[in-house]
Scaffold this active site. Structure first.
Site, short mmCIF file in Angstrom:
data_model
loop_
_atom_site.label_atom_id
_atom_site.label_comp_id
_atom_site.label_asym_id
_atom_site.label_seq_id
_atom_site.Cartn_x
_atom_site.Cartn_y
_atom_site.Cartn_z
CG ASP A 193 -0.20 4.72 -10.72
OD1 ASP A 193 -1.19 4.05 -11.07
OD2 ASP A 193 0.45 4.45 -9.70
CG HIS A 217 0.43 1.76 -14.36
ND1 HIS A 217 0.60 1.59 -13.00
CD2 HIS A 217 1.69 1.83 -14.89
CE1 HIS A 217 1.91 1.56 -12.73
NE2 HIS A 217 2.57 1.71 -13.85
#
Ligand code: NAG
Ligand code: NAG
Ligand code: NAG
Length: 392
Positions: A218, A241
């Site tokens: 993430d 991310h």
């Protein structure tokens, strides 16, 4: 002063200095009953070490020797009775329980609350998250998971040389804190692990993140509402991310984000590079005075992105308009490769267009060709070499 008086004064000083030195104390968790065997629950010994350090009238050190220590969810609660610093020196590994259900609903695994002047040096935290990620991937009903290391409503915090592996949820959370320095930290989790953000900062001021490597499934660093004076430098992100300011603007009344510097960061194979993201919902929040400087992008899907239309599944965003004001955002000296054609995307709110966006010396390519830029509701200027050609 007579000779005798000076002698007495000198002696007194000597005596006081000696007793202060003697008063600096170390609490070894093994002496307090912790077992370095990886299977015996050592939570109570760690909590006892904390209680004693927290009551100590002199600077205290909690020492964790080599070996693996099994810990359940533990909270190191302040405020402490004195304002002396507490050092936590870790040569060993702290292991979360193998059964994720033990801490999976506790919210946090290792947390510090209302402390002032705590620093952690070294150590490996192993969150044992993979079984929980598998449960989530299988679409079963699973606990939300615990953040591995968190600081709540604390100040003057240091974390150096720590390694965090495979957290169930976020790796490190800094919430409601002032003056926090994270340096030389390594964070690693699978590229497929859900919600394993590297470092999440919110409602905090004066947080510095230096010389850190973050590989997760993430966000590398996520920046929540109420963050100011955040400095991120010499960080390597990927996979994951990327660095994200937001999601902002879920709430109507929400504290904004201001004065954030992200400098000398490398993104490798990440979904985003530098991102600002807000919910497509009414809000009084803002993001302003943000500087992204000297970034290298290596095969990044969205190297530069502002997305003010965030609304997964189109749920809870009645008018699809974000109220978040995004202003004074500078992108300076950003180079590298994009994994998609659109390397620069400013998708701003039609009601509150982005303003004061500055692009300066940006060069991003896609398949060895100049990439593309796309703007909606974004205003600002470009200078120096800017490729793709600015759409501001
Ligand atoms: C661990 O978490 C549970 C909630 O899941 C809580 O009741 C318990 O007090 C926590 N233990 C410690 C030592 O903080
Ligand atoms: C911005 O934040 C930095 C630390 O990241 C701090 O040194 C500086 O004083 C802040 N600037 C303002 C105007 O608050
Ligand atoms: C969400 O709604 C917008 C317009 O209201 C539409 O363009 C978009 O395709 C929708 N997205 C999804 C995932 O349903």
């Amino acid at each position: 002063m007579s000779n005798i008086t000076s002698l007495v004064v000198a002696f007194l000083f000597f005596f006081i200095a000696q007793s202060l030195l003697a008063a600096a104390v170390t609490y070894n968790v093994v002496t307090l009953g912790a077992k370095p065997d990886g299977t015996t629950d050592s939570s109570q010994a760690f909590l006892d070490a904390w209680t004693q350090a927290c009551c100590s009238t002199a600077a205290a050190t909690i020492y964790v020797p080599r070996g693996s220590f099994l810990l359940q969810n533990v909270t190191f609660q302040g405020p402490c009775t004195t304002n002396s610093a507490i050092n936590i020196v870790i040569d060993g590994t702290l292991l979360a329980p193998a059964d994720y259900r033990v801490i999976g609903n506790a919210g946090t695994w290792i947390s510090f609350e209302q402390v002032d002047g705590v620093s952690i040096h070294g150590g490996i935290l192993d969150g044992k998250g993979s079984a929980l990620w598998a449960c989530k991937a299988a679409g079963k009903s699973c606990p939300v998971g615990a953040t591995s290391l968190s600081f709540w409503n604390s100040k003057n915090i240091g974390v150096t040389g720590l390694t965090s592996l495979n957290s169930q949820l976020f790796h490190i959370v800094i919430n409601g804190c002032q003056n926090v320095k994270v340096q030389g930290v390594r964070i690693t989790a699978s590229r497929k692990s859900p919600n394993t953000d590297g470092i999440h900062v919110q409602l905090s001021s004066g947080v510095t993140i230096l010389s850190t490597r973050i590989a997760t499934g993430d966000d590398c660093v996520s920046v929540g509402p109420g963050t100011s004076n955040l400095w991120i430098q010499d960080v390597a992100c990927g996979p994951g991310h990327g660095i994200s300011i937001g999601s902002l603007g879920w709430d109507l009344e929400e504290e904004g984000v201001q004065n954030v510097t992200v400098k000398t960061v490398t993104f490798t194979g990440t979904q985003n590079g530098v991102r600002i993201k807000s919910w497509a919902r009414p809000s009084n929040s803002f993001a302003k005075n943000i500087l992204f400087q000297d970034a290298v992008m290596v095969n990044v899907q969205n190297p530069i992105v502002i997305n003010q239309h965030y609304c997964p599944d189109n749920k809870s965003c009645p008018d699809q308009v974000s109220g978040v004001r995004v202003s004074d955002v500078t992108y300076q000296d950003i180079h590298g490769t994009s994994a998609t054609e659109v390397a620069v995307k400013f998708d701003c709110s039609k009601e509150y267009p982005c303003s004061g966006i500055i692009l300066e010396d940006v060069k991003l390519t896609y398949n060895s060709q100049p990439a593309e830029a796309s703007c909606s509701n974004a205003g600002g200027t470009a200078s120096g070499l800017v490729q793709p050609t600015s759409c501001l």
